[in-house]
Write a protein that holds these residues in place. Structure first.
Motif, PDB file in Angstrom:
ATOM      1  N   MET A   1       0.843  -1.198   0.000  1.00 53.22           N
ATOM      2  CA  MET A   1       0.000   0.000   0.000  1.00 53.22           C
ATOM      3  C   MET A   1       0.881   1.251   0.000  1.00 53.22           C
ATOM      4  N   PRO A   2       0.591   2.209  -0.889  1.00 55.85           N
ATOM      5  CA  PRO A   2       1.388   3.441  -0.939  1.00 55.85           C
ATOM      6  C   PRO A   2       1.337   4.179   0.396  1.00 55.85           C
ATOM      7  N   TRP A   3       2.438   4.926   0.688  1.00 51.43           N
ATOM      8  CA  TRP A   3       2.525   5.664   1.954  1.00 51.43           C
ATOM      9  C   TRP A   3       1.355   6.618   2.177  1.00 51.43           C
ATOM     10  N   PRO A   4       0.917   7.378   1.164  1.00 53.50           N
ATOM     11  CA  PRO A   4      -0.217   8.281   1.415  1.00 53.50           C
ATOM     12  C   PRO A   4      -1.472   7.544   1.866  1.00 53.50           C
ATOM     13  N   LEU A   5      -1.724   6.388   1.264  1.00 51.20           N
ATOM     14  CA  LEU A   5      -2.902   5.618   1.667  1.00 51.20           C
ATOM     15  C   LEU A   5      -2.738   5.051   3.075  1.00 51.20           C
ATOM     16  N   LEU A   6      -1.497   4.634   3.398  1.00 54.04           N
ATOM     17  CA  LEU A   6      -1.237   4.141   4.745  1.00 54.04           C
ATOM     18  C   LEU A   6      -1.481   5.231   5.787  1.00 54.04           C
ATOM     19  N   ILE A   8      -3.449   7.843   5.470  1.00 54.46           N
ATOM     20  CA  ILE A   8      -4.892   8.103   5.543  1.00 54.46           C
ATOM     21  C   ILE A   8      -5.579   7.003   6.358  1.00 54.46           C
ATOM     22  N   PHE A   9      -5.173   5.758   6.104  1.00 56.52           N
ATOM     23  CA  PHE A   9      -5.757   4.631   6.831  1.00 56.52           C
ATOM     24  C   PHE A   9      -5.460   4.751   8.324  1.00 56.52           C
ATOM     25  N   ALA A  10      -4.235   5.099   8.685  1.00 57.00           N
ATOM     26  CA  ALA A  10      -3.856   5.245  10.096  1.00 57.00           C
ATOM     27  C   ALA A  10      -4.633   6.387  10.748  1.00 57.00           C
ATOM     28  N   LEU A  15      -8.873   8.402  14.354  1.00 55.96           N
ATOM     29  CA  LEU A  15     -10.103   9.171  14.580  1.00 55.96           C
ATOM     30  C   LEU A  15     -11.244   8.264  15.037  1.00 55.96           C
ATOM     31  N   GLY A  16     -11.272   7.050  14.491  1.00 58.38           N
ATOM     32  CA  GLY A  16     -12.293   6.097  14.934  1.00 58.38           C
ATOM     33  C   GLY A  16     -12.123   5.752  16.404  1.00 58.38           C
ATOM     34  N   PHE A  17     -10.877   5.591  16.816  1.00 60.27           N
ATOM     35  CA  PHE A  17     -10.604   5.305  18.223  1.00 60.27           C
ATOM     36  C   PHE A  17     -10.996   6.494  19.099  1.00 60.27           C
ATOM     37  N   ALA A  18     -10.662   7.707  18.656  1.00 61.55           N
ATOM     38  CA  ALA A  18     -11.029   8.910  19.412  1.00 61.55           C
ATOM     39  C   ALA A  18     -12.544   9.022  19.535  1.00 61.55           C
ATOM     40  N   ALA A  19     -13.256   8.697  18.455  1.00 61.84           N
ATOM     41  CA  ALA A  19     -14.720   8.740  18.494  1.00 61.84           C
ATOM     42  C   ALA A  19     -15.272   7.709  19.478  1.00 61.84           C
ATOM     43  N   PHE A  20     -14.670   6.522  19.487  1.00 58.81           N
ATOM     44  CA  PHE A  20     -15.096   5.467  20.416  1.00 58.81           C
ATOM     45  C   PHE A  20     -14.897   5.909  21.860  1.00 58.81           C
ATOM     46  N   VAL A  21     -13.728   6.501  22.146  1.00 60.06           N
ATOM     47  CA  VAL A  21     -13.447   6.973  23.501  1.00 60.06           C
ATOM     48  C   VAL A  21     -14.432   8.074  23.889  1.00 60.06           C
TER      49      VAL A  21
END
Length: 288
Positions: A1-6, A8-10, A15-21
């Motif tokens: 996977m290209p670095w930019p996509l990595l 974005i994925f990270a 952000l998903g984790f922050a939303a969960f918290v």
């Protein structure tokens, strides 16, 4: 996977984790116990308080004396809390006060999907006073509040917002709510405090709650107020409570500050007789 996509994925995972918290912060587990005021030797009535914005709060009405005190629990707790609520209820009854106690929205057995940790909870207290004035006006001529942590925030706000409340005790009140929120991530979930900057927007998104400036209330409260702070409090710095006190003292000759070496809301547990003496004298002075 290209670095930019990595990247974005990270970022999306973070952000998903922050939303969960954030979701977990505004929707704490409900604490419900099995004791009742009857275990303290008093008859009581299960009551439902309808709030001004349409929620139903669950509580107890414990008739006793002709003055009423409303104890207010903290974040994640309820009227069943045995660290400070049970002892406070028993103390107030022994002192001859009637007690109206309820679970804040989204806590205990009350309705509500989310807590706003002191913002909309003011509506709950004002609605409880409405209920008391309507159903037991003979015991509502003088009303006091005793609040812990989140309940202490609401106590301070209610003193400024409702002329029907005569005095209040605020034990371990968060003054800088963002700082307390960040410390809470570490205290409750063992997460780094810096994460709060990313979590906070999600808490506001879920609840629609407004940000509180508690120092603003230092300029507005002009009724008897007893502030209690602990030197070993991991959530609320005693210097922050002292700052509120010094500012409030300029407009309120009836504000008091008591600093102990206790952790958060633990002064009653560690120094029960001193706490009871202090609160007894305060309530007697301003309610009787």
């Amino acid at each position: 996977m290209p670095w930019p996509l990595l990247l974005i994925f990270a970022a999306l995972i973070f952000l998903g984790f922050a939303a969960f918290v954030g979701y977990k912060m505004v929707k704490p587990p409900r604490f419900v116990g099995d004791w009742t005021p009857r275990d303290l030797g008093h008859d009581y009535e299960d009551v439902t308080i309808e709030t001004r914005d349409g929620l139903k709060l669950s509580g107890w009405w414990i008739p006793n004396g002709d003055k009423t005190v409303i104890p207010l629990h903290g974040y994640t707790r309820s009227r069943w809390d045995e660290v400070y609520m049970r002892q406070t209820i028993e103390f107030l009854l022994n002192e001859g006060y009637s007690v109206l106690v309820f679970d804040f929205r989204a806590h205990g057995k009350s309705e509500g999907n989310y807590t706003t940790v002191g913002e909309r909870e003011l509506i709950d207290v004002l609605s409880a006073v409405d209920w008391l004035k309507k159903n037991h006006p003979e015991k509502a001529e003088k009303i006091g509040l005793v609040g812990f942590s989140m309940g202490a925030v609401v106590t301070i706000r209610a003193l400024a917002e409702d002329e029907r409340i005569a005095c209040g005790v605020a034990d371990s009140p968060p003054i800088y709510l963002n700082k307390t929120g960040a410390r809470g991530l570490k205290y409750f979930a063992n997460l780094p405090e810096w994460l709060y900057h990313f979590v906070k927007p999600f808490t506001k998104l879920f609840t629609g709650g407004k940000e509180l400036n508690m120092l603003e209330y230092a300029d507005r409260v002009k009724k008897p107020l007893l502030l209690i702070a602990g030197e070993n409090d991991p959530l609320v710095s005693p210097e922050e409570v002292r700052e509120f006190y010094e500012r409030n003292k300029k407009v309120n000759p009836d504000v008091e500050l008591w600093v102990t070496d206790a952790p958060h809301v633990r002064t009653l547990k560690l120094y029960p007789e001193e706490w009871k003496t202090k609160v007894r004298e305060f309530l007697k002075k301003w309610l009787e």
